[in-house]
Design a protein around this motif. Sequence first.
Motif, short mmCIF file in Angstrom:
data_model
loop_
_atom_site.label_atom_id
_atom_site.label_comp_id
_atom_site.label_asym_id
_atom_site.label_seq_id
_atom_site.Cartn_x
_atom_site.Cartn_y
_atom_site.Cartn_z
N UNK A 274 136.84 152.68 7.16
CA UNK A 274 137.44 152.10 5.96
C UNK A 274 136.40 151.96 4.86
N UNK A 275 135.21 151.45 5.22
CA UNK A 275 134.14 151.30 4.24
C UNK A 275 133.74 152.63 3.63
N UNK A 276 133.59 153.66 4.48
CA UNK A 276 133.13 154.96 3.98
C UNK A 276 134.18 155.61 3.07
N UNK A 277 135.45 155.27 3.27
CA UNK A 277 136.51 155.84 2.45
C UNK A 277 136.86 154.95 1.26
N UNK A 278 136.16 153.82 1.13
CA UNK A 278 136.40 152.92 0.01
C UNK A 278 137.70 152.15 0.10
N UNK A 279 138.21 151.98 1.32
CA UNK A 279 139.47 151.26 1.51
C UNK A 279 139.16 149.77 1.66
N UNK A 280 139.91 148.94 0.97
CA UNK A 280 139.71 147.50 1.02
C UNK A 280 141.03 146.84 1.38
N UNK A 281 141.01 145.98 2.40
CA UNK A 281 142.21 145.23 2.79
C UNK A 281 142.03 143.81 2.26
N UNK A 282 142.96 143.38 1.44
CA UNK A 282 142.89 142.05 0.85
C UNK A 282 143.00 140.99 1.95
N UNK A 283 142.19 139.93 1.90
CA UNK A 283 142.24 138.87 2.92
C UNK A 283 143.62 138.22 3.06
N UNK A 284 144.41 138.23 1.98
CA UNK A 284 145.74 137.62 2.04
C UNK A 284 146.64 138.30 3.06
N UNK A 285 146.35 139.55 3.38
CA UNK A 285 147.15 140.28 4.36
C UNK A 285 147.14 139.55 5.70
N UNK A 286 146.03 138.89 6.01
CA UNK A 286 145.87 138.25 7.32
C UNK A 286 146.23 136.77 7.32
N UNK A 287 146.60 136.21 6.17
CA UNK A 287 146.97 134.80 6.11
C UNK A 287 148.26 134.57 6.90
N UNK A 288 148.30 133.47 7.62
CA UNK A 288 149.46 133.06 8.42
C UNK A 288 149.90 134.13 9.43
N UNK A 289 148.96 134.95 9.85
CA UNK A 289 149.27 136.01 10.80
C UNK A 289 149.49 135.44 12.20
N UNK A 290 148.71 134.43 12.54
CA UNK A 290 148.81 133.82 13.87
C UNK A 290 149.55 132.50 13.80
N UNK A 291 150.25 132.18 14.86
CA UNK A 291 150.94 130.90 14.98
C UNK A 291 149.90 129.81 15.19
N UNK A 292 149.89 128.79 14.35
CA UNK A 292 148.88 127.73 14.44
C UNK A 292 149.34 126.54 15.27
N UNK A 293 150.55 126.62 15.86
CA UNK A 293 151.02 125.51 16.68
C UNK A 293 150.24 125.45 17.99
N UNK A 294 150.31 124.29 18.64
CA UNK A 294 149.55 124.10 19.88
C UNK A 294 150.19 124.81 21.06
N UNK A 295 151.38 125.33 20.90
CA UNK A 295 152.03 126.06 21.99
C UNK A 295 152.89 125.16 22.86
N UNK A 296 153.34 125.68 23.96
CA UNK A 296 154.25 124.90 24.81
C UNK A 296 153.49 123.91 25.66
N UNK A 297 154.19 122.90 26.09
CA UNK A 297 153.61 121.86 26.96
C UNK A 297 153.46 122.41 28.37
N UNK A 298 152.32 122.13 28.97
CA UNK A 298 152.05 122.57 30.33
C UNK A 298 152.04 121.34 31.24
#
Length: 73
Positions: free
Chosen positions: A47-71
């Motif tokens: 990506x760097x060598x081809x001058x491609x840039x991915x905006x950081x906003x693309x990765x915002x809220x990508x993962x679920x931030x909840x604590x998950x299910x109760x064990x």
Amino acid sequence: MRVKGIKKGRNIEIFEDINIPDGQEIIIAIETEGGFWKSLDRFRQELDSEGVWIEPEVFENLRDSSSGREVIL
């Protein structure tokens, strides 16, 4: 310079022409395919060598931030 090739016995076949004279001494760093982190690093370098840039906003809220299910133990 990075070139790609394949080992065949005691020889390494290079997939592209390189502009160095016959008889020129070279040093080869062996890097094998495989592994997630190596693949990720190669992807980022491409990506760097081809001058491609991915905006950081693309990765915002990508993962679920909840604590998950109760064990229950």
